[in-house]
Motif scaffolding. Structure first.
Motif, PDB file in Angstrom:
ATOM      1  N   ALA A 100      -9.805   6.356 -12.094  1.00  0.00           N
ATOM      2  CA  ALA A 100     -10.801   6.256 -11.033  1.00  0.00           C
ATOM      3  C   ALA A 100     -12.046   5.512 -11.487  1.00  0.00           C
ATOM      4  O   ALA A 100     -12.687   4.809 -10.696  1.00  0.00           O
ATOM      5  CB  ALA A 100     -11.177   7.664 -10.550  1.00  0.00           C
ATOM      6  N   THR A 101     -12.397   5.634 -12.757  1.00  0.00           N
ATOM      7  CA  THR A 101     -13.589   4.964 -13.279  1.00  0.00           C
ATOM      8  C   THR A 101     -13.470   3.448 -13.146  1.00  0.00           C
ATOM      9  O   THR A 101     -14.448   2.753 -12.850  1.00  0.00           O
ATOM     10  CB  THR A 101     -13.821   5.337 -14.753  1.00  0.00           C
ATOM     11  OG1 THR A 101     -13.949   6.757 -14.843  1.00  0.00           O
ATOM     12  CG2 THR A 101     -15.071   4.678 -15.307  1.00  0.00           C
ATOM     13  N   SER A 152      -6.484  -2.408  -3.576  1.00  0.00           N
ATOM     14  CA  SER A 152      -5.324  -2.138  -4.423  1.00  0.00           C
ATOM     15  C   SER A 152      -5.744  -1.442  -5.714  1.00  0.00           C
ATOM     16  O   SER A 152      -5.004  -0.613  -6.256  1.00  0.00           O
ATOM     17  CB  SER A 152      -4.554  -3.428  -4.724  1.00  0.00           C
ATOM     18  OG  SER A 152      -5.357  -4.352  -5.418  1.00  0.00           O
ATOM     19  N   LEU A 153      -6.947  -1.735  -6.214  1.00  0.00           N
ATOM     20  CA  LEU A 153      -7.466  -1.022  -7.386  1.00  0.00           C
ATOM     21  C   LEU A 153      -7.651   0.458  -7.080  1.00  0.00           C
ATOM     22  O   LEU A 153      -7.297   1.331  -7.880  1.00  0.00           O
ATOM     23  CB  LEU A 153      -8.795  -1.628  -7.832  1.00  0.00           C
ATOM     24  CG  LEU A 153      -8.784  -2.573  -9.029  1.00  0.00           C
ATOM     25  CD1 LEU A 153     -10.180  -3.117  -9.279  1.00  0.00           C
ATOM     26  CD2 LEU A 153      -8.254  -1.897 -10.280  1.00  0.00           C
ATOM     27  N   GLY A 160      -6.757   7.676  -1.818  1.00  0.00           N
ATOM     28  CA  GLY A 160      -6.019   7.546  -0.571  1.00  0.00           C
ATOM     29  C   GLY A 160      -6.362   6.255   0.153  1.00  0.00           C
ATOM     30  O   GLY A 160      -7.276   5.512  -0.230  1.00  0.00           O
ATOM     31  N   ARG A 161      -5.632   5.983   1.217  1.00  0.00           N
ATOM     32  CA  ARG A 161      -5.846   4.761   1.987  1.00  0.00           C
ATOM     33  C   ARG A 161      -7.231   4.724   2.613  1.00  0.00           C
ATOM     34  O   ARG A 161      -7.844   3.658   2.727  1.00  0.00           O
ATOM     35  CB  ARG A 161      -4.767   4.627   3.059  1.00  0.00           C
ATOM     36  CG  ARG A 161      -3.371   4.387   2.479  1.00  0.00           C
ATOM     37  CD  ARG A 161      -2.349   4.160   3.563  1.00  0.00           C
ATOM     38  NE  ARG A 161      -1.043   3.868   2.990  1.00  0.00           N
ATOM     39  CZ  ARG A 161       0.035   3.542   3.700  1.00  0.00           C
ATOM     40  NH1 ARG A 161      -0.061   3.456   5.021  1.00  0.00           N
ATOM     41  NH2 ARG A 161       1.178   3.284   3.103  1.00  0.00           N
ATOM     42  N   LEU A 165      -9.855   1.708   2.033  1.00  0.00           N
ATOM     43  CA  LEU A 165     -10.440   0.958   3.149  1.00  0.00           C
ATOM     44  C   LEU A 165     -11.963   1.067   3.125  1.00  0.00           C
ATOM     45  O   LEU A 165     -12.679   0.102   3.406  1.00  0.00           O
ATOM     46  CB  LEU A 165      -9.884   1.489   4.472  1.00  0.00           C
ATOM     47  CG  LEU A 165     -10.313   0.772   5.754  1.00  0.00           C
ATOM     48  CD1 LEU A 165      -9.916  -0.696   5.721  1.00  0.00           C
ATOM     49  CD2 LEU A 165      -9.698   1.457   6.975  1.00  0.00           C
ATOM     50  N   GLY A 166     -12.467   2.245   2.748  1.00  0.00           N
ATOM     51  CA  GLY A 166     -13.914   2.442   2.663  1.00  0.00           C
ATOM     52  C   GLY A 166     -14.556   1.552   1.609  1.00  0.00           C
ATOM     53  O   GLY A 166     -15.673   1.055   1.801  1.00  0.00           O
ATOM     54  N   ALA A 167     -13.851   1.341   0.488  1.00  0.00           N
ATOM     55  CA  ALA A 167     -14.385   0.475  -0.567  1.00  0.00           C
ATOM     56  C   ALA A 167     -14.538  -0.955  -0.066  1.00  0.00           C
ATOM     57  O   ALA A 167     -15.553  -1.611  -0.310  1.00  0.00           O
ATOM     58  CB  ALA A 167     -13.459   0.516  -1.782  1.00  0.00           C
ATOM     59  N   ALA A 168     -13.532  -1.461   0.653  1.00  0.00           N
ATOM     60  CA  ALA A 168     -13.616  -2.818   1.197  1.00  0.00           C
ATOM     61  C   ALA A 168     -14.696  -2.915   2.260  1.00  0.00           C
ATOM     62  O   ALA A 168     -15.404  -3.925   2.361  1.00  0.00           O
ATOM     63  CB  ALA A 168     -12.267  -3.233   1.777  1.00  0.00           C
ATOM     64  N   THR A 169     -14.845  -1.864   3.059  1.00  0.00           N
ATOM     65  CA  THR A 169     -15.897  -1.846   4.076  1.00  0.00           C
ATOM     66  C   THR A 169     -17.275  -1.900   3.423  1.00  0.00           C
ATOM     67  O   THR A 169     -18.194  -2.574   3.919  1.00  0.00           O
ATOM     68  CB  THR A 169     -15.777  -0.586   4.948  1.00  0.00           C
ATOM     69  OG1 THR A 169     -14.476  -0.562   5.555  1.00  0.00           O
ATOM     70  CG2 THR A 169     -16.850  -0.564   6.035  1.00  0.00           C
ATOM     71  N   ALA A 170     -17.433  -1.204   2.290  1.00  0.00           N
ATOM     72  CA  ALA A 170     -18.713  -1.232   1.563  1.00  0.00           C
ATOM     73  C   ALA A 170     -19.054  -2.654   1.127  1.00  0.00           C
ATOM     74  O   ALA A 170     -20.227  -3.053   1.156  1.00  0.00           O
ATOM     75  CB  ALA A 170     -18.644  -0.299   0.358  1.00  0.00           C
TER      76      ALA A 170
END
Length: 240
Positions: A100-101, A152-153, A160-161, A165-170
């Motif tokens: 996760a890091t 994908s990372l 989870g998905r 998706l939240g990471a890309a939105t950020a």
């Protein structure tokens, strides 16, 4: 429509492309690696041309020698955040398990990069609609691979998905923030184009080109030079 409103509109489209890349990963088990590589190569060619023939010359014309120094700072900052402080990052789909890091550190590094994407779009439109649009095209081309990379990372790290998706939105939100803060902060408005020159050059030459240059076949070199040709075609279409 004023320059900031134009920049916000185009930045919103670029931000949506981050999310689109994430959806491509989270909504299906496999993504065409060959197609992604070709997109990365095309983006690299376009972005190198934009950074060296459009953004950097305009920045130096407006800021002189200091502009070149700020561009260097931008280049070094991206290297620091993406390849020194982040233990594992590359554009494209992640196929190996990570912790996760790694996902969080990659997200932090990309947030700086995507923030400067917004700064670049805003700074370009402050100069002219033509420059703003060309910079927008350069940024748009690599936004989908960027969304693929971060999502994908996160998935490879066991998230989870929804979190992927939240990471890309950020990343998309950071791009919009870059536009807003460029209009609000005089220093960023003055040196934003210079900073964007260094960041854009780094992303193209040091992030994207290494992703495909060692891979075999004619498709990727053709895509790279097609990206260069696409830049000059866009330059001719939008005028000088």
């Amino acid at each position: 429509m004023n320059a900031e409103s134009q920049a916000l509109g185009y930045a919103a489209v670029a931000a949506a492309a981050n999310v689109l890349g994430s959806v491509a990963v989270t909504a299906r088990p496999r993504w065409s690696v060959r197609a992604l590589d070709a997109m990365v190569a095309l983006s690299a060619g376009f972005m190198i041309c934009v950074s060296l023939t459009e953004i950097l010359p305009e920045a130096i014309a407006r800021g002189g020698e200091r502009a070149a120094l700020v561009a260097l700072v931008g280049y070094l900052l991206v290297h620091l955040t993406q390849h020194v402080l982040s233990a594992h990052f590359h554009f494209g789909e992640e196929t190996h398990p990570v912790n996760a890091t790694v996902g969080i550190s990659a997200l932090v590094g990309l947030l700086l990069h995507t923030f400067v994407d917004g700064v670049a779009i805003a700074s370009g439109f402050e100069v002219s609609s033509r420059l703003g649009f060309v910079i927008f095209l350069a940024i748009l081309l690599h936004k989908v691979p960027e969304g693929v990379a971060i999502s994908s990372l996160f998935l490879a790290a066991g998230a989870g998905r929804r979190r992927a998706l939240g990471a890309a939105t950020a990343l998309g939100v950071a791009t919009l923030a870059g536009v807003v803060l460029t209009g609000a902060l005089p220093a960023l408005s003055r040196w934003g184009l210079s900073l964007a020159a260094g960041v854009t050059l780094y992303v193209a030459a040091s992030n994207l080109v290494p992703e495909f240059q060692a891979k075999k076949g004619a498709l990727l070199p053709v895509a790279f030079f097609a990206g260069c040709a696409l830049f000059f075609a866009a330059h001719a279409l939008v005028g000088s």
